[in-house]
Write a protein that holds these residues in place. Structure first.
Motif, PDB file in Angstrom:
ATOM      1  N   GLN A  95      12.060 -37.741 -31.974  1.00 40.38           N
ATOM      2  CA  GLN A  95      12.817 -36.828 -32.825  1.00 40.38           C
ATOM      3  C   GLN A  95      12.579 -37.117 -34.298  1.00 40.38           C
ATOM      4  N   ARG A  96      12.620 -38.398 -34.673  1.00 40.88           N
ATOM      5  CA  ARG A  96      12.434 -38.769 -36.071  1.00 40.88           C
ATOM      6  C   ARG A  96      11.025 -38.427 -36.560  1.00 40.88           C
ATOM      7  N   LEU A  97      10.031 -38.576 -35.695  1.00 44.27           N
ATOM      8  CA  LEU A  97       8.666 -38.237 -36.085  1.00 44.27           C
ATOM      9  C   LEU A  97       8.500 -36.729 -36.252  1.00 44.27           C
ATOM     10  N   LEU A  98       9.041 -35.971 -35.324  1.00 41.48           N
ATOM     11  CA  LEU A  98       8.892 -34.517 -35.400  1.00 41.48           C
ATOM     12  C   LEU A  98       9.578 -33.946 -36.631  1.00 41.48           C
ATOM     13  N   GLU A  99      10.711 -34.543 -37.044  1.00 38.60           N
ATOM     14  CA  GLU A  99      11.427 -33.986 -38.178  1.00 38.60           C
ATOM     15  C   GLU A  99      10.716 -34.223 -39.509  1.00 38.60           C
ATOM     16  N   GLN A 100       9.658 -35.028 -39.509  1.00 42.03           N
ATOM     17  CA  GLN A 100       8.880 -35.227 -40.735  1.00 42.03           C
ATOM     18  C   GLN A 100       7.899 -34.088 -40.977  1.00 42.03           C
ATOM     19  N   LEU A 101       7.698 -33.242 -39.965  1.00 45.35           N
ATOM     20  CA  LEU A 101       6.703 -32.182 -40.071  1.00 45.35           C
ATOM     21  C   LEU A 101       7.239 -30.973 -40.823  1.00 45.35           C
ATOM     22  N   PRO A 102       6.399 -30.307 -41.591  1.00 42.51           N
ATOM     23  CA  PRO A 102       6.822 -29.053 -42.224  1.00 42.51           C
ATOM     24  C   PRO A 102       7.086 -27.997 -41.154  1.00 42.51           C
ATOM     25  N   GLY A 103       8.094 -27.180 -41.367  1.00 44.18           N
ATOM     26  CA  GLY A 103       8.413 -26.125 -40.412  1.00 44.18           C
ATOM     27  C   GLY A 103       9.285 -26.571 -39.265  1.00 44.18           C
ATOM     28  N   VAL A 104       9.787 -27.812 -39.324  1.00 45.11           N
ATOM     29  CA  VAL A 104      10.617 -28.345 -38.246  1.00 45.11           C
ATOM     30  C   VAL A 104      11.981 -28.752 -38.787  1.00 45.11           C
ATOM     31  N   VAL A 105      13.038 -28.374 -38.080  1.00 48.91           N
ATOM     32  CA  VAL A 105      14.370 -28.872 -38.393  1.00 48.91           C
ATOM     33  C   VAL A 105      14.887 -29.600 -37.152  1.00 48.91           C
ATOM     34  N   SER A 106      15.236 -30.857 -37.326  1.00 48.09           N
ATOM     35  CA  SER A 106      15.700 -31.675 -36.212  1.00 48.09           C
ATOM     36  C   SER A 106      17.213 -31.856 -36.303  1.00 48.09           C
ATOM     37  N   LEU A 107      17.892 -31.575 -35.203  1.00 52.98           N
ATOM     38  CA  LEU A 107      19.355 -31.638 -35.177  1.00 52.98           C
ATOM     39  C   LEU A 107      19.879 -32.887 -34.489  1.00 52.98           C
ATOM     40  N   GLY A 108      18.986 -33.692 -33.911  1.00 53.92           N
ATOM     41  CA  GLY A 108      19.448 -34.864 -33.179  1.00 53.92           C
ATOM     42  C   GLY A 108      19.989 -34.456 -31.817  1.00 53.92           C
ATOM     43  N   GLU A 109      21.032 -35.137 -31.365  1.00 47.24           N
ATOM     44  CA  GLU A 109      21.608 -34.885 -30.043  1.00 47.24           C
ATOM     45  C   GLU A 109      22.752 -33.879 -30.171  1.00 47.24           C
ATOM     46  N   VAL A 110      22.417 -32.614 -30.049  1.00 43.23           N
ATOM     47  CA  VAL A 110      23.404 -31.554 -30.249  1.00 43.23           C
ATOM     48  C   VAL A 110      24.535 -31.652 -29.233  1.00 43.23           C
ATOM     49  N   CYS A 111      24.259 -32.216 -28.077  1.00 40.18           N
ATOM     50  CA  CYS A 111      25.310 -32.350 -27.050  1.00 40.18           C
ATOM     51  C   CYS A 111      26.490 -33.179 -27.538  1.00 40.18           C
ATOM     52  N   ASN A 112      26.265 -34.048 -28.533  1.00 43.84           N
ATOM     53  CA  ASN A 112      27.358 -34.867 -29.076  1.00 43.84           C
ATOM     54  C   ASN A 112      28.263 -34.095 -30.014  1.00 43.84           C
ATOM     55  N   LEU A 113      27.845 -32.905 -30.396  1.00 44.53           N
ATOM     56  CA  LEU A 113      28.610 -32.135 -31.372  1.00 44.53           C
ATOM     57  C   LEU A 113      30.007 -31.801 -30.866  1.00 44.53           C
TER      58      LEU A 113
END
Length: 309
Positions: free
Chosen positions: A20-38
């Motif tokens: 997740q942390r690696l993917l969120e470094q990419l342009p065009g990507v928004v990472s929300l983490g573990e949405v189930c914890n929301l």
């Protein structure tokens, strides 16, 4: 337009936060983490976003909530939790993995998934990104989301050696997002073994049923992170050229900040972070536990060990 979602699935302590942390470094990507914890701790206790603000004070999450629901107060959390109990649990996996697309379960799973679809769509609007990353891990949630016509879902299934997972799950680790001192859950190695099998088999079946899936191992990924990550990025339909992945080398990664929730302590790390294989279980997992875990997970463990990173 349906939100394009990369769902990172894998049993607890298997490397999902790393991906997740690696993917969120990419342009065009928004990472929300573990949405189930929301729906639980994040909103119940107003836990911390990785930006350092609480969920209620984070501007990003506030805008997402406003666009998705009209604000946090507009969400019926009791209803979300009721729907989750009826669908997003391991005991529902046999029915969720069945071929039926009608009836009460389908209606309930669709209703439950609609909350996620609205979060994903709002996150894309607020961020201007093309792809959402959700690292909720859970196989049952992946099943629910795969039944939703409102989501363009792709699954990244990461697998870690069951003995490494079993050892890690015996350790108490503080949650960096918690404002009331909560820890990540612990479990006995035998219990972890059985859950590891159920969870990974369920995710594997989802791929066989037609859900676009990229499968990799934690060990193989850490051994060759650049090659493995570029293959993952290509699967996600994103650019994998040298410039867009320059933050990653074969021994370290440079991490920025984001707006994710849940996950292990790595979720809060920024700057240069070393990449190394965590195989402490080889020296520290008691022999009896190691033999028990190996026996209980052997068929899958042997087959998954042949997968590339």
């Amino acid at each position: 337009m349906r939100p394009r979602v990369i769902y990172i699935g894998g049993f607890s302590r298997s490397g999902t936060t790393l991906l997740q942390r690696l993917l969120e470094q990419l342009p065009g990507v928004v990472s929300l983490g573990e949405v189930c914890n929301l729906w639980d701790s994040a909103l119940k206790y107003d836990d911390l976003c990785t930006c350092g603000e609480s969920i209620s004070r984070c501007r990003f999450w506030g805008e997402v909530a406003e666009r998705a629901f009209g604000g946090w107060d507009a969400i019926d959390l009791h209803e979300v939790r009721r729907l989750r109990l009826l669908t997003d649990r391991a005991r529902h996996l046999p029915e969720l993995l069945g071929n039926t697309r009608s009836g009460r379960l389908q209606a309930t799973a669709t209703a439950y998934s609609s909350y996620y679809a609205r979060i994903y769509a709002a996150a894309l609007e607020v961020s201007g990104a093309e792809v959402v990353v959700d690292s909720s891990k859970r196989a049952s949630l992946a099943c629910c989301l795969s039944r939703s016509a409102a989501i363009d879902l792709r699954l990244v299934h990461i697998i870690r050696d069951s003995r490494g997972v079993a050892y890690s799950c015996t350790k108490k680790i503080s949650r960096v997002d918690s404002v009331h001192g909560a820890d990540l859950g612990t479990a006995l190695p035998v219990v972890t073994s059985l859950n590891w099998v159920v969870h990974n088999v369920a995710l594997e079946i989802l791929g066989r049923r037609g859900l676009p899936t990229h499968r990799l191992t934690y060990e193989g990924f850490v051994d060759e992170p650049v090659r493995s990550f570029r293959e993952l990025v290509s699967f996600a339909g994103l650019s994998a050229d040298v410039d867009t992945t320059a933050f990653l080398s074969d021994d370290h990664v440079v991490l920025g900040t984001g707006h994710s929730i849940g996950g292990n302590p790595m979720r809060a790390q920024t700057g240069r972070v070393s990449l190394r294989l965590d195989d402490a279980w080889r020296a520290r997992l008691p022999r009896a536990d190691r033999l028990a875990v190996s026996a209980l997970t052997y068929p899958l463990l042997r087959r998954y060990s042949r997968l590339p990173g």
